[in-house]
Design an enzyme around this catalytic site. Structure first.
Site: not given
Length: 423
Positions: A12, A37-40, A143, A297, A302, A330, A412
């Site tokens: 994140d 499971n990832a997310g943006h 396997r 997600s 957080r 910021d 940023g």
């Protein structure tokens, strides 16, 4: 040549924004590990697109996209995500996405098992996203998993999936709420659709690198969630580090040009696990509110705290960043005083550690050694030039560079794509 974007904390960090900025010049955008499971979110031409399994290079109409061999591939999510992008007006996405035939299939069975394993762990639960990522990598390592290439052999596919389900049913009994015949029936339809997307990713990447095509690789998760180098066992089940990029995509390491470590100007973490600079009081709440810290997600809030430079320095030693992207500067605009962690002190010995230890019991008893900075108490949002930042903000950035030993190339300064300082 390849440009790699990696998370340097617990995820994140804002990797998607830099990916979005660099995408227009990329010919190929690829993912190497993890799953849905990832997310943006990416904002392009005023429209916000959510990405989980798919590479965000799909927002660039000239960019081809690859899901690499190290990814665990949830087929229903793949198609539903494509449909959502199309519904928002993104054109030609189905012509610009490919999947490695060596990917492991992430079944709904894995998600069912994920939930049961978390219940089994009780108070020691990992805090997973519940998407079956861990069980998918477990079956890969043992396997007993199913590769995408095996989906097209109906007999092999059904035999292996039934064996997998039988094994889990022996372990969990009636607690496992899963219908294997239902999943097999769904895959009869997917079997007709998948050939349009499945490729030999080794050849795909080799051909691209032989032709010197520009490849942008977006890392999912982050270094501190790495199965080998993260805060084990409170980690993901893959290698979201530089090494995982190389193995997950078969990238030629001699053709890597840039490795960017993305660092949030403070620290956040989702789920359980150690987090030495976490603030559960007023500071943490303020960071959470101003930074809008909840997951794409999962929607989970957080955990928040001060920037931990011990973590960032450790991740730089593993990922070998050529530059850093500091995000969300910021968010700190209204804090009168800022702190950054520069060491951990063992109260038993008085020893100060400036490197992240493997022994989490040692880390638990350590106290954080902070360096304090004067806040700048003035808006930095939308600033485009480093020289225009307040002196205190410049000092904050320069200390990060000095401590980690890596130049901060991007900063940023707001949520918009244009809110970025280039140095």
């Amino acid at each position: 040549m390849a440009t790699i974007i990696l998370g340097s904390q617990w995820g994140d960090e804002g990797k998607g924004k830099l990916t979005d900025i660099l995408c227009p010049s990329a010919e190929i955008c690829a993912r190497s590990a993890g799953g849905h499971n990832a997310g943006h979110s990416i904002v392009a031409q005023g429209v916000s697109y959510d990405f989980h399994l798919l590479p965000s290079g799909l927002v660039n109409p000239k960019c081809m996209n690859l899901i690499g061999s190290g990814v665990v591939f949830h087929v229903p999510s793949f198609f539903s995500e494509l449909e959502k992008l199309e519904a928002k007006g993104l054109a030609g996405v189905r012509d610009r996405i490919f999947v490695s035939d060596r990917c492991q299939v992430n079944f709904d069975l894995h998600a069912a098992v994920d939930g049961l394993e978390e219940v089994e762990l009780g108070e020691r639960k990992i805090g997973t996203t519940g998407r079956g990522i861990g069980p998918s990598y477990s079956t890969k390592a043992s396997r007993s998993g199913v590769r995408i290439s095996e989906v097209f052999d109906e007999a092999v596919f059904e035999r292996k999936l039934r064996q997998l389900a039988d094994g889990y049913r022996k372990r969990f009994g009636d607690l496992l709420k899963y219908d294997v015949e239902e999943e097999i029936a769904r895959f009869k339809e997917y079997r007709k659709l998948l050939p349009n997307y499945v490729v030999d990713a080794v050849k795909f990447i080799k051909d691209a690198q032989d032709q010197n095509r520009k490849i942008l690789i977006e890392g999912a998760n982050a270094l501190m969630l790495d199965i080998d180098y993260g805060t084990y066992p409170y980690v993901t089940s893959s290698n979201p580090c530089l090494g995982g990029i190389i193995t997950g995509l078969a990238i030629n390491p001699r053709k890597i040009e840039t490795i960017v470590g993305v660092v949030k100007a403070y620290t956040t973490r989702v789920g359980d696990g150690i987090f030495k600079t976490e603030d559960e009081g007023e500071i943490g709440t303020k960071l959470q509110d101003i930074g809008r810290e909840w997951g794409v997600s999962t929607g989970r809030k957080r955990r928040c705290g001060w920037l931990d430079l011990v973590v960032v320095k450790y991740s730089a030693a593993i990922n070998h960043y050529t530059s850093l992207n500091l995000t969300k500067l910021d968010v700190l605009d209204t804090f009168p005083t800022l702190k950054v962690a520069v060491a951990y002190k063992d109260p038993a010995t008085g020893e100060e550690l400036d490197f992240f230890p493997a022994d989490l019991s040692l880390l638990e008893r350590c106290e954080v050694v902070y360096k304090e900075f004067e806040g700048w108490n003035t808006p930095t949002t939308h600033i485009k030039k480093f020289e225009e930042l307040p002196a205190q903000a410049r000092q904050y950035v320069e200390f990060i560079e000095q401590y980690v030993g890596v130049k901060v190339g991007w900063i940023g300064t707001g949520p918009d794509r244009e809110d970025m300082i280039y140095r």
